[in-house]
Design a protein around this motif. Structure first.
Motif, PDB file in Angstrom:
ATOM      1  N   GLU A  41       1.646  -8.112  -7.593  1.00 57.24           N
ATOM      2  CA  GLU A  41       2.614  -7.372  -8.428  1.00 57.24           C
ATOM      3  C   GLU A  41       2.366  -5.867  -8.305  1.00 57.24           C
ATOM      4  O   GLU A  41       3.291  -5.061  -8.317  1.00 57.24           O
ATOM      5  CB  GLU A  41       2.433  -7.839  -9.875  1.00 57.24           C
ATOM      6  CG  GLU A  41       3.540  -7.426 -10.839  1.00 57.24           C
ATOM      7  CD  GLU A  41       3.125  -7.753 -12.278  1.00 57.24           C
ATOM      8  OE1 GLU A  41       2.412  -8.769 -12.452  1.00 57.24           O
ATOM      9  OE2 GLU A  41       3.467  -6.964 -13.165  1.00 57.24           O
ATOM     10  N   HIS A  42       1.078  -5.512  -8.179  1.00 56.48           N
ATOM     11  CA  HIS A  42       0.728  -4.082  -8.106  1.00 56.48           C
ATOM     12  C   HIS A  42       0.295  -3.708  -6.685  1.00 56.48           C
ATOM     13  O   HIS A  42      -0.166  -4.572  -5.943  1.00 56.48           O
ATOM     14  CB  HIS A  42      -0.411  -3.763  -9.081  1.00 56.48           C
ATOM     15  CG  HIS A  42      -0.074  -4.055 -10.503  1.00 56.48           C
ATOM     16  ND1 HIS A  42      -0.346  -5.285 -11.084  1.00 56.48           N
ATOM     17  CD2 HIS A  42       0.573  -3.328 -11.438  1.00 56.48           C
ATOM     18  CE1 HIS A  42       0.073  -5.279 -12.341  1.00 56.48           C
ATOM     19  NE2 HIS A  42       0.639  -4.099 -12.582  1.00 56.48           N
ATOM     20  N   PRO A  43       0.421  -2.431  -6.313  1.00 56.71           N
ATOM     21  CA  PRO A  43      -0.044  -1.994  -4.999  1.00 56.71           C
ATOM     22  C   PRO A  43      -1.497  -1.533  -5.034  1.00 56.71           C
ATOM     23  O   PRO A  43      -2.125  -1.526  -6.103  1.00 56.71           O
ATOM     24  CB  PRO A  43       0.867  -0.786  -4.711  1.00 56.71           C
ATOM     25  CG  PRO A  43       1.105  -0.188  -6.056  1.00 56.71           C
ATOM     26  CD  PRO A  43       1.106  -1.341  -7.030  1.00 56.71           C
ATOM     27  N   TYR A  73      -7.454  -5.952  -6.506  1.00 57.36           N
ATOM     28  CA  TYR A  73      -8.174  -6.659  -7.586  1.00 57.36           C
ATOM     29  C   TYR A  73      -7.398  -7.913  -8.002  1.00 57.36           C
ATOM     30  O   TYR A  73      -7.963  -9.006  -8.164  1.00 57.36           O
ATOM     31  CB  TYR A  73      -8.347  -5.713  -8.788  1.00 57.36           C
ATOM     32  CG  TYR A  73      -9.146  -6.314  -9.913  1.00 57.36           C
ATOM     33  CD1 TYR A  73      -8.510  -6.917 -11.002  1.00 57.36           C
ATOM     34  CD2 TYR A  73     -10.535  -6.314  -9.875  1.00 57.36           C
ATOM     35  CE1 TYR A  73      -9.240  -7.502 -12.027  1.00 57.36           C
ATOM     36  CE2 TYR A  73     -11.283  -6.895 -10.893  1.00 57.36           C
ATOM     37  CZ  TYR A  73     -10.630  -7.490 -11.968  1.00 57.36           C
ATOM     38  OH  TYR A  73     -11.352  -8.079 -12.978  1.00 57.36           O
ATOM     39  N   GLU A  74      -6.089  -7.752  -8.068  1.00 51.17           N
ATOM     40  CA  GLU A  74      -5.203  -8.869  -8.439  1.00 51.17           C
ATOM     41  C   GLU A  74      -5.297  -9.997  -7.405  1.00 51.17           C
ATOM     42  O   GLU A  74      -5.456 -11.176  -7.730  1.00 51.17           O
ATOM     43  CB  GLU A  74      -3.772  -8.316  -8.494  1.00 51.17           C
ATOM     44  CG  GLU A  74      -2.722  -9.169  -9.127  1.00 51.17           C
ATOM     45  CD  GLU A  74      -1.325  -8.558  -8.915  1.00 51.17           C
ATOM     46  OE1 GLU A  74      -1.188  -7.310  -8.995  1.00 51.17           O
ATOM     47  OE2 GLU A  74      -0.407  -9.332  -8.622  1.00 51.17           O
ATOM     48  N   ALA A  75      -5.256  -9.624  -6.132  1.00 52.85           N
ATOM     49  CA  ALA A  75      -5.268 -10.642  -5.059  1.00 52.85           C
ATOM     50  C   ALA A  75      -6.564 -11.437  -5.099  1.00 52.85           C
ATOM     51  O   ALA A  75      -6.558 -12.677  -5.054  1.00 52.85           O
ATOM     52  CB  ALA A  75      -5.099  -9.961  -3.704  1.00 52.85           C
ATOM     53  N   VAL A  76      -7.699 -10.738  -5.228  1.00 55.41           N
ATOM     54  CA  VAL A  76      -8.996 -11.431  -5.246  1.00 55.41           C
ATOM     55  C   VAL A  76      -9.106 -12.287  -6.508  1.00 55.41           C
ATOM     56  O   VAL A  76      -9.512 -13.448  -6.457  1.00 55.41           O
ATOM     57  CB  VAL A  76     -10.157 -10.416  -5.160  1.00 55.41           C
ATOM     58  CG1 VAL A  76     -11.508 -11.131  -5.278  1.00 55.41           C
ATOM     59  CG2 VAL A  76     -10.092  -9.644  -3.837  1.00 55.41           C
ATOM     60  N   SER A  77      -8.641 -11.740  -7.637  1.00 50.92           N
ATOM     61  CA  SER A  77      -8.710 -12.494  -8.906  1.00 50.92           C
ATOM     62  C   SER A  77      -7.850 -13.762  -8.840  1.00 50.92           C
ATOM     63  O   SER A  77      -8.165 -14.780  -9.453  1.00 50.92           O
ATOM     64  CB  SER A  77      -8.213 -11.628 -10.078  1.00 50.92           C
ATOM     65  OG  SER A  77      -8.885 -10.386 -10.062  1.00 50.92           O
ATOM     66  N   GLN A  78      -6.755 -13.694  -8.037  1.00 51.93           N
ATOM     67  CA  GLN A  78      -5.868 -14.863  -7.946  1.00 51.93           C
ATOM     68  C   GLN A  78      -6.314 -15.841  -6.868  1.00 51.93           C
ATOM     69  O   GLN A  78      -5.575 -16.746  -6.492  1.00 51.93           O
ATOM     70  CB  GLN A  78      -4.420 -14.399  -7.684  1.00 51.93           C
ATOM     71  CG  GLN A  78      -3.785 -13.754  -8.924  1.00 51.93           C
ATOM     72  CD  GLN A  78      -2.288 -13.522  -8.726  1.00 51.93           C
ATOM     73  OE1 GLN A  78      -1.660 -14.136  -7.855  1.00 51.93           O
ATOM     74  NE2 GLN A  78      -1.743 -12.630  -9.526  1.00 51.93           N
ATOM     75  N   ILE A  96       0.846  -1.187   0.000  1.00 50.88           N
ATOM     76  CA  ILE A  96       0.000   0.000   0.000  1.00 50.88           C
ATOM     77  C   ILE A  96       0.885   1.242   0.000  1.00 50.88           C
ATOM     78  O   ILE A  96       1.790   1.370   0.824  1.00 50.88           O
ATOM     79  CB  ILE A  96      -0.921   0.009   1.238  1.00 50.88           C
ATOM     80  CG1 ILE A  96      -1.822  -1.237   1.264  1.00 50.88           C
ATOM     81  CG2 ILE A  96      -1.758   1.297   1.310  1.00 50.88           C
ATOM     82  CD1 ILE A  96      -2.822  -1.353   0.111  1.00 50.88           C
ATOM     83  N   THR A  97       0.628   2.144  -0.956  1.00 50.94           N
ATOM     84  CA  THR A  97       1.521   3.311  -1.122  1.00 50.94           C
ATOM     85  C   THR A  97       1.006   4.533  -0.375  1.00 50.94           C
ATOM     86  O   THR A  97       1.634   5.584  -0.415  1.00 50.94           O
ATOM     87  CB  THR A  97       1.646   3.672  -2.622  1.00 50.94           C
ATOM     88  OG1 THR A  97       0.335   4.021  -3.098  1.00 50.94           O
ATOM     89  CG2 THR A  97       2.195   2.495  -3.428  1.00 50.94           C
ATOM     90  N   ALA A  98      -0.114   4.419   0.335  1.00 46.44           N
ATOM     91  CA  ALA A  98      -0.693   5.594   1.027  1.00 46.44           C
ATOM     92  C   ALA A  98       0.282   6.135   2.078  1.00 46.44           C
ATOM     93  O   ALA A  98       1.199   5.424   2.528  1.00 46.44           O
ATOM     94  CB  ALA A  98      -1.995   5.163   1.710  1.00 46.44           C
ATOM     95  N   GLY A  99       0.074   7.414   2.431  1.00 47.90           N
ATOM     96  CA  GLY A  99       0.838   8.008   3.540  1.00 47.90           C
ATOM     97  C   GLY A  99       2.333   7.976   3.289  1.00 47.90           C
ATOM     98  O   GLY A  99       2.828   8.418   2.261  1.00 47.90           O
ATOM     99  N   ASN A 100       3.082   7.384   4.249  1.00 48.94           N
ATOM    100  CA  ASN A 100       4.542   7.305   4.106  1.00 48.94           C
ATOM    101  C   ASN A 100       4.972   6.279   3.063  1.00 48.94           C
ATOM    102  O   ASN A 100       6.168   6.113   2.813  1.00 48.94           O
ATOM    103  CB  ASN A 100       5.184   6.961   5.458  1.00 48.94           C
ATOM    104  CG  ASN A 100       5.267   8.188   6.356  1.00 48.94           C
ATOM    105  OD1 ASN A 100       6.193   8.973   6.260  1.00 48.94           O
ATOM    106  ND2 ASN A 100       4.255   8.372   7.169  1.00 48.94           N
ATOM    107  N   GLY A 101       3.976   5.563   2.515  1.00 48.21           N
ATOM    108  CA  GLY A 101       4.309   4.653   1.413  1.00 48.21           C
ATOM    109  C   GLY A 101       4.811   3.303   1.861  1.00 48.21           C
ATOM    110  O   GLY A 101       4.756   2.949   3.031  1.00 48.21           O
ATOM    111  N   VAL A 102       5.297   2.566   0.875  1.00 45.93           N
ATOM    112  CA  VAL A 102       5.751   1.193   1.102  1.00 45.93           C
ATOM    113  C   VAL A 102       6.970   1.194   2.032  1.00 45.93           C
ATOM    114  O   VAL A 102       7.838   2.067   1.922  1.00 45.93           O
ATOM    115  CB  VAL A 102       6.095   0.565  -0.273  1.00 45.93           C
ATOM    116  CG1 VAL A 102       6.931  -0.680  -0.120  1.00 45.93           C
ATOM    117  CG2 VAL A 102       4.807   0.293  -1.032  1.00 45.93           C
ATOM    118  N   ILE A 103       7.004   0.259   2.982  1.00 46.21           N
ATOM    119  CA  ILE A 103       8.152   0.127   3.895  1.00 46.21           C
ATOM    120  C   ILE A 103       8.989  -1.063   3.424  1.00 46.21           C
ATOM    121  O   ILE A 103       8.464  -2.170   3.269  1.00 46.21           O
ATOM    122  CB  ILE A 103       7.683  -0.104   5.349  1.00 46.21           C
ATOM    123  CG1 ILE A 103       6.916   1.128   5.869  1.00 46.21           C
ATOM    124  CG2 ILE A 103       8.852  -0.433   6.264  1.00 46.21           C
ATOM    125  CD1 ILE A 103       6.361   0.954   7.278  1.00 46.21           C
ATOM    126  N   GLY A 104      10.236  -0.838   3.196  1.00 47.83           N
ATOM    127  CA  GLY A 104      11.138  -1.904   2.749  1.00 47.83           C
ATOM    128  C   GLY A 104      11.053  -3.104   3.690  1.00 47.83           C
ATOM    129  O   GLY A 104      10.970  -2.931   4.904  1.00 47.83           O
TER     130      GLY A 104
END
Ligand code: PYL
Ligand code: MG
Length: 262
Positions: free
Chosen positions: A82-84, A90-95, A53-61
């Motif tokens: 693959e995508h945030p 959508y990707e997670a549910v589709s998979q 999730i890229t919200a706020g401070n973004g992705v944490i390593g």
């Protein structure tokens, strides 16, 4: 809420091994065993979709890769999208994800799409660290001290009251303390009470919140840390065991709490 750093998440497997050994020694159960006892559930290779999730401070390593390691360690099937964000959802549910895990800067959640169970990291972390403290085999009584009554501490205090422990608690925020007294009937504790405890659950964003006047000679401190509430010199002066690591135990609690009861 203090945000994790990539450095907090280095060598998680070593920290897990160390805490598993301590938990086994002081409670008789390893982390897996505590999760099973706490929720009555056992993983059955449920598919966990982990979404950056890229919200706020973004992705944490290291954050989503740590979640993948934890899910797989405890017997779940996991994958990182693959995508945030929304595309990742959508990707997670589709998979075919059974469970969705994702975190912004305020809430880290696990949501089981099959049984609708949902949990926050705050509640799951408070409950399991409080439960670990309460399982101390050398406890001198059913008195237990909770330091910090924010979202993590309150959840842990509530769990301990429900388990029938004599819960004493403190928090510098008088409203937090009053809420816990009113709603949970906990006993307010202040350090000049001279009362000492063999079980302490600490849930604050501060260091060195535990003073030697609070603990018995033999004591178990259980805390998600960041930073650690137990001053090193106090831990050395007394026979104190410390169960503390930054993410694994709380995430295990999240996953076990949203799967189906056996
Ligand atoms: C869950 C941790 C425990 C302590 N603080 C919490 C924290 O750091 N929350 C923020 C997590 C952000 C994750 C970021 C990502 O990589 O997807 N949005
Ligand atoms: Mg802390």
């Amino acid at each position: 809420m203090a945000l994790l750093t990539p450095e907090d998440l280095e060598n998680l497997s070593m920290q897990l091994e160390e805490n598993d050994e301590i938990a086994r020694r002081v409670t008789g159960l390893d982390i897996r065993g505590i999760c099973e006892a706490l929720y009555g559930t056992k993983p059955g290779s449920e598919k966990v979709g982990i979404i950056p999730i890229t919200a706020g401070n973004g992705v944490i390593g290291n954050f989503t890769s740590s979640l993948l390691f934890i899910a797989q360690y405890f017997g779940f099937e996991g994958f990182i999208t693959e995508h945030p964000d929304v595309t990742g959802y959508y990707e997670a549910v589709s998979q075919g994800a059974d469970i969705i895990m994702m975190a912004d800067d305020h809430i880290f959640t696990a949501h089981n799409l099959r049984n609708e169970k949902i949990v926050s990291n705050h509640v799951a972390t408070g409950v399991i660290y409080a439960d670990i403290a309460s399982r101390f085999r050398e406890a001198s009584s059913k008195d237990i001290l909770v330091i910090g009554l924010g979202r993590v501490g309150y959840a842990g205090a509530c769990h301990l009251v429900n388990k029938g422990f004599n819960v004493y608690a403190c928090d510098p925020n008088k409203e937090f303390l009053q809420k816990a007294v009113d709603e949970l009937n906990i006993k307010p504790y202040c350090s000049d009470d001279r009362k000492k405890f063999s079980m302490v659950f600490e849930a604050t964003p501060n260091a060195d919140t535990i003073s030697e006047g609070m603990i018995e000679e033999r004591c178990l401190v259980s805390t998600p840390g960041i930073p650690c509430g137990l001053p090193p010199e106090v831990g050395k002066k007394y026979r104190v065991d410390l169960v503390m690591e930054p993410l694994v135990i709380g995430v295990a609690s999240m996953l076990y709490s949203v799967i189906q009861n056996q």
